[in-house]
Design a protein around this motif. Sequence first.
Motif, PDB file in Angstrom:
ATOM      1  N   ASN A   2      69.087  50.134  27.450  1.00 18.93           N
ATOM      2  CA  ASN A   2      67.816  49.435  27.378  1.00 18.93           C
ATOM      3  C   ASN A   2      66.854  50.272  26.542  1.00 18.93           C
ATOM      4  O   ASN A   2      66.424  51.348  26.960  1.00 18.93           O
ATOM      5  N   PHE A   3      66.509  49.799  25.359  1.00 22.44           N
ATOM      6  CA  PHE A   3      65.713  50.593  24.419  1.00 22.44           C
ATOM      7  C   PHE A   3      64.226  50.424  24.720  1.00 22.44           C
ATOM      8  O   PHE A   3      63.532  49.600  24.118  1.00 22.44           O
ATOM      9  N   VAL A   4      63.739  51.209  25.673  1.00 22.16           N
ATOM     10  CA  VAL A   4      62.351  51.113  26.104  1.00 22.16           C
ATOM     11  C   VAL A   4      61.674  52.466  25.949  1.00 22.16           C
ATOM     12  O   VAL A   4      62.329  53.507  25.835  1.00 22.16           O
ATOM     13  N   THR A   5      60.353  52.446  25.951  1.00 17.79           N
ATOM     14  CA  THR A   5      59.593  53.691  25.948  1.00 17.79           C
ATOM     15  C   THR A   5      59.484  54.210  27.379  1.00 17.79           C
ATOM     16  O   THR A   5      59.628  53.451  28.334  1.00 17.79           O
ATOM     17  N   PRO A   6      59.221  55.497  27.554  1.00 20.73           N
ATOM     18  CA  PRO A   6      59.028  56.018  28.918  1.00 20.73           C
ATOM     19  C   PRO A   6      57.840  55.343  29.592  1.00 20.73           C
ATOM     20  O   PRO A   6      56.905  54.874  28.928  1.00 20.73           O
ATOM     21  N   SER A   7      57.864  55.297  30.909  1.00 21.56           N
ATOM     22  CA  SER A   7      56.761  54.717  31.660  1.00 21.56           C
ATOM     23  C   SER A   7      55.452  55.414  31.298  1.00 21.56           C
ATOM     24  O   SER A   7      55.371  56.643  31.275  1.00 21.56           O
ATOM     25  N   GLY A   8      54.425  54.618  30.994  1.00 20.73           N
ATOM     26  CA  GLY A   8      53.127  55.182  30.653  1.00 20.73           C
ATOM     27  C   GLY A   8      52.947  55.508  29.187  1.00 20.73           C
ATOM     28  O   GLY A   8      51.882  55.995  28.792  1.00 20.73           O
ATOM     29  N   PHE A   9      53.957  55.251  28.367  1.00 21.29           N
ATOM     30  CA  PHE A   9      53.889  55.477  26.921  1.00 21.29           C
ATOM     31  C   PHE A   9      54.209  54.156  26.220  1.00 21.29           C
ATOM     32  O   PHE A   9      55.024  53.376  26.710  1.00 21.29           O
ATOM     33  N   ARG A  10      53.592  53.914  25.064  1.00 20.06           N
ATOM     34  CA  ARG A  10      53.845  52.643  24.392  1.00 20.06           C
ATOM     35  C   ARG A  10      53.627  52.764  22.893  1.00 20.06           C
ATOM     36  O   ARG A  10      52.971  53.698  22.405  1.00 20.06           O
ATOM     37  N   ASP A  11      54.193  51.803  22.180  1.00 15.16           N
ATOM     38  CA  ASP A  11      53.929  51.667  20.750  1.00 15.16           C
ATOM     39  C   ASP A  11      52.606  50.926  20.556  1.00 15.16           C
ATOM     40  O   ASP A  11      52.210  50.107  21.388  1.00 15.16           O
ATOM     41  N   VAL A  12      51.940  51.196  19.445  1.00 14.38           N
ATOM     42  CA  VAL A  12      50.712  50.484  19.086  1.00 14.38           C
ATOM     43  C   VAL A  12      50.986  49.745  17.782  1.00 14.38           C
ATOM     44  O   VAL A  12      51.234  50.372  16.747  1.00 14.38           O
ATOM     45  N   LEU A  13      50.952  48.421  17.833  1.00 11.01           N
ATOM     46  CA  LEU A  13      51.251  47.621  16.652  1.00 11.01           C
ATOM     47  C   LEU A  13      50.030  47.501  15.747  1.00 11.01           C
ATOM     48  O   LEU A  13      48.915  47.898  16.098  1.00 11.01           O
ATOM     49  N   THR A  14      50.249  46.931  14.574  1.00 11.02           N
ATOM     50  CA  THR A  14      49.264  47.034  13.497  1.00 11.02           C
ATOM     51  C   THR A  14      47.904  46.437  13.835  1.00 11.02           C
ATOM     52  O   THR A  14      46.868  47.030  13.510  1.00 11.02           O
ATOM     53  N   ASP A  15      47.867  45.258  14.486  1.00  8.43           N
ATOM     54  CA  ASP A  15      46.570  44.634  14.771  1.00  8.43           C
ATOM     55  C   ASP A  15      45.695  45.555  15.617  1.00  8.43           C
ATOM     56  O   ASP A  15      44.516  45.775  15.317  1.00  8.43           O
ATOM     57  N   GLU A  16      46.285  46.093  16.678  1.00  5.75           N
ATOM     58  CA  GLU A  16      45.529  46.992  17.542  1.00  5.75           C
ATOM     59  C   GLU A  16      45.245  48.309  16.838  1.00  5.75           C
ATOM     60  O   GLU A  16      44.151  48.877  16.970  1.00  5.75           O
ATOM     61  N   ALA A  17      46.220  48.801  16.082  1.00  6.17           N
ATOM     62  CA  ALA A  17      46.042  50.089  15.405  1.00  6.17           C
ATOM     63  C   ALA A  17      44.893  50.035  14.401  1.00  6.17           C
ATOM     64  O   ALA A  17      44.134  51.003  14.252  1.00  6.17           O
ATOM     65  N   VAL A  18      44.742  48.898  13.716  1.00 11.05           N
ATOM     66  CA  VAL A  18      43.637  48.755  12.762  1.00 11.05           C
ATOM     67  C   VAL A  18      42.295  48.805  13.488  1.00 11.05           C
ATOM     68  O   VAL A  18      41.355  49.487  13.051  1.00 11.05           O
ATOM     69  N   LEU A  19      42.188  48.096  14.612  1.00  8.26           N
ATOM     70  CA  LEU A  19      40.945  48.106  15.379  1.00  8.26           C
ATOM     71  C   LEU A  19      40.631  49.506  15.900  1.00  8.26           C
ATOM     72  O   LEU A  19      39.476  49.951  15.870  1.00  8.26           O
ATOM     73  N   ARG A  20      41.649  50.197  16.374  1.00  3.55           N
ATOM     74  CA  ARG A  20      41.445  51.557  16.868  1.00  3.55           C
ATOM     75  C   ARG A  20      40.993  52.477  15.744  1.00  3.55           C
ATOM     76  O   ARG A  20      40.107  53.321  15.929  1.00  3.55           O
ATOM     77  N   GLU A  21      41.605  52.323  14.593  1.00  5.91           N
ATOM     78  CA  GLU A  21      41.239  53.159  13.454  1.00  5.91           C
ATOM     79  C   GLU A  21      39.790  52.920  13.052  1.00  5.91           C
ATOM     80  O   GLU A  21      39.038  53.870  12.786  1.00  5.91           O
ATOM     81  N   GLN A  22      39.374  51.658  13.026  1.00  7.75           N
ATOM     82  CA  GLN A  22      37.996  51.343  12.649  1.00  7.75           C
ATOM     83  C   GLN A  22      37.002  51.926  13.650  1.00  7.75           C
ATOM     84  O   GLN A  22      35.976  52.505  13.264  1.00  7.75           O
ATOM     85  N   ALA A  23      37.303  51.766  14.938  1.00  9.34           N
ATOM     86  CA  ALA A  23      36.409  52.305  15.966  1.00  9.34           C
ATOM     87  C   ALA A  23      36.343  53.825  15.885  1.00  9.34           C
ATOM     88  O   ALA A  23      35.257  54.423  15.948  1.00  9.34           O
ATOM     89  N   ALA A  24      37.501  54.459  15.727  1.00 16.61           N
ATOM     90  CA  ALA A  24      37.540  55.922  15.669  1.00 16.61           C
ATOM     91  C   ALA A  24      36.785  56.448  14.458  1.00 16.61           C
ATOM     92  O   ALA A  24      36.052  57.447  14.549  1.00 16.61           O
ATOM     93  N   GLN A  25      36.938  55.786  13.325  1.00 17.84           N
ATOM     94  CA  GLN A  25      36.242  56.238  12.120  1.00 17.84           C
ATOM     95  C   GLN A  25      34.731  56.119  12.277  1.00 17.84           C
ATOM     96  O   GLN A  25      33.977  57.008  11.856  1.00 17.84           O
ATOM     97  N   ALA A  26      34.269  55.037  12.900  1.00 18.09           N
ATOM     98  CA  ALA A  26      32.832  54.859  13.105  1.00 18.09           C
ATOM     99  C   ALA A  26      32.278  55.936  14.030  1.00 18.09           C
ATOM    100  O   ALA A  26      31.209  56.513  13.774  1.00 18.09           O
ATOM    101  N   VAL A  27      33.003  56.227  15.104  1.00 20.00           N
ATOM    102  CA  VAL A  27      32.553  57.252  16.050  1.00 20.00           C
ATOM    103  C   VAL A  27      32.540  58.622  15.392  1.00 20.00           C
ATOM    104  O   VAL A  27      31.565  59.390  15.512  1.00 20.00           O
ATOM    105  N   GLN A  28      33.607  58.956  14.675  1.00 19.78           N
ATOM    106  CA  GLN A  28      33.693  60.272  14.046  1.00 19.78           C
ATOM    107  C   GLN A  28      32.634  60.453  12.960  1.00 19.78           C
ATOM    108  O   GLN A  28      32.062  61.538  12.812  1.00 19.78           O
ATOM    109  N   ALA A  29      32.362  59.390  12.208  1.00 21.52           N
ATOM    110  CA  ALA A  29      31.343  59.480  11.165  1.00 21.52           C
ATOM    111  C   ALA A  29      29.972  59.770  11.768  1.00 21.52           C
ATOM    112  O   ALA A  29      29.188  60.564  11.221  1.00 21.52           O
TER     113      ALA A  29
END
Length: 567
Positions: A2-29
């Motif tokens: 069963n090809f799964v990630t460990p409990s409590g760990f996950r992949d982040v797909l592009t739609d969410e990753a883009v939103l996270r990147e935008q939020a992180a960049q705004a905060v860091q700036a």
Amino acid sequence: MNFVTPSGFRDVLTDEAVLREQAAQAVQANMAAKGYLPVETPTLEVMDVLQAGGRLPGTPFKLFDARGDLLAMRPDVTLQIARMCATRLAGQPGPFRFRYMQRVFREAEGQTRAEPRETTQMGVELIGQAGAAADAEVVGLLAESLKLAGVADFKIALASVSVLRALLASCGAAPQWRQAVLDAYHTSNFVTLDELTSGEGAQGVPPVFAQAIGKLARIRGGRAAIAEVRELVAPLGCETGLDGLEQAFDLLEAAGLADSIQVDFSVMSSFDYYTGIVFEAYAPGLGSPLGSGGRYDNTIGAYGESRPAAGFAFFLERAMAAAAAADERSASGTGQRPLRIAVPKGSLNADSIACLAACGLDVTGLDNPGRQLIIRNPGVEYIIVRPSDAPAFVELGAADCGICGEDSLLEAQPEVVELADLKFGSCRFVVAEPAGAAEQTVEHYRRLGSIRIATKYPNITRAHYAKTGTQVEIVKLHGNIELAPLTGLAERIVDITATGTTLRENNLVIVEDVLSSTARFFANGTSLRTDARIVELADAMRAGAAAGKWEATVIAGGVQSPEPAAE
């Protein structure tokens, strides 16, 4: 496989990753514009080095390297920056303004924990500058960061640990009592705090000090709350930290944050770490705090050259979850949701309903729900759960508050705020064994060095025997615990008893008392600090319990609350 990630760990797909990147960049700036420079710390630290800081948030993942050193995966960034500052920047004048965005790793804790074990922590540390202006700068930057991450509706609760430290230092109490008070504040167990600061529980501490220590946890509000604390502690000479808190509050108010901040002395915790202002950020509807911070002037000194310091950290994933939840509420046109209360089934049910009715809530349909699991009345929703499940629903935010026995809270060990002892549902936890088996059990322990205990409550049992220093092997069962010693499965049992009838009918005798339990009213920490209805309900429940208002009368399968007490 069963090809799964460990409990409590996950992949982040592009739609969410883009939103996270935008939020992180705004905060860091924004952090960069305020003069905060980036730093990075290693994923692994020597465990002893982390522990030298005096506070280890969360439970880190641990491993041994090829050299035999015990290492920990980074559970938090602040301690690493403290080490770095003391060792790499010793002798440099400062002040230093650092910012970071790093992954942190924490083991899930407790039976009800279902949170990620890898999260993104963003934060700042202002090192080498003390005073209210520095405190306000850090709190204000947290507020700006949350807004830039998309969180429009949040509260930052402020307090100062200096006040409680001063009260404890001046009250003349024994060290054990002082530590018990700190533990009660740290775990948000204000029922225990009430017991420690009243009657025999105060252990001879002057009543004026005991009452002040107990009342402090329930003071909250705007600037007037600081004045209320001052009025409480000034006659005792324990105003330490209040001037700084007041000045920081005024600076934040002047910066336009009056609607986002509140004074709340129930948030005080981590007393081996924080030395002054402490704060936590909450968003309505989110079961866990967005982030937290405070002043930690002694921590860097644990690694070398001492410097004053303050900072904060928040979790990017939680901030984005809060923003998404707010967007959903806005899109659906729903405002504040009804107050959601977890109501226990079973023996606590009738008294719980009578208690809620006596506090002025509409309990229509709650006494006879049929197959309904949620009863919806104007302004309130009741979710009907097993008492042992109530802590999980409240801790994880599925319910705002709830009622269950103290035993369920002790067993689940949830991160909730215990607010009131409701004085009903009394029962005893006891150790029992077959009549006449005492000598055999003692001999068994002498020969093998341990005995087997059967129970439905392994955490309560483990804690009890840890206090007595007895080594035990725990067998967890789900029912008919009395069978275990009768069939040789275990030498003894730990179970609840009210009258002892079931034990006697099975030829079992009580050999030890473990604890007594009554019903508790408790709340999710975020809900408590973002919803005034819970504070009002808790106050009504404490007053009602003291007045004996809800000795429920069961009538033909229904519940009738008692007549209101005469004024």
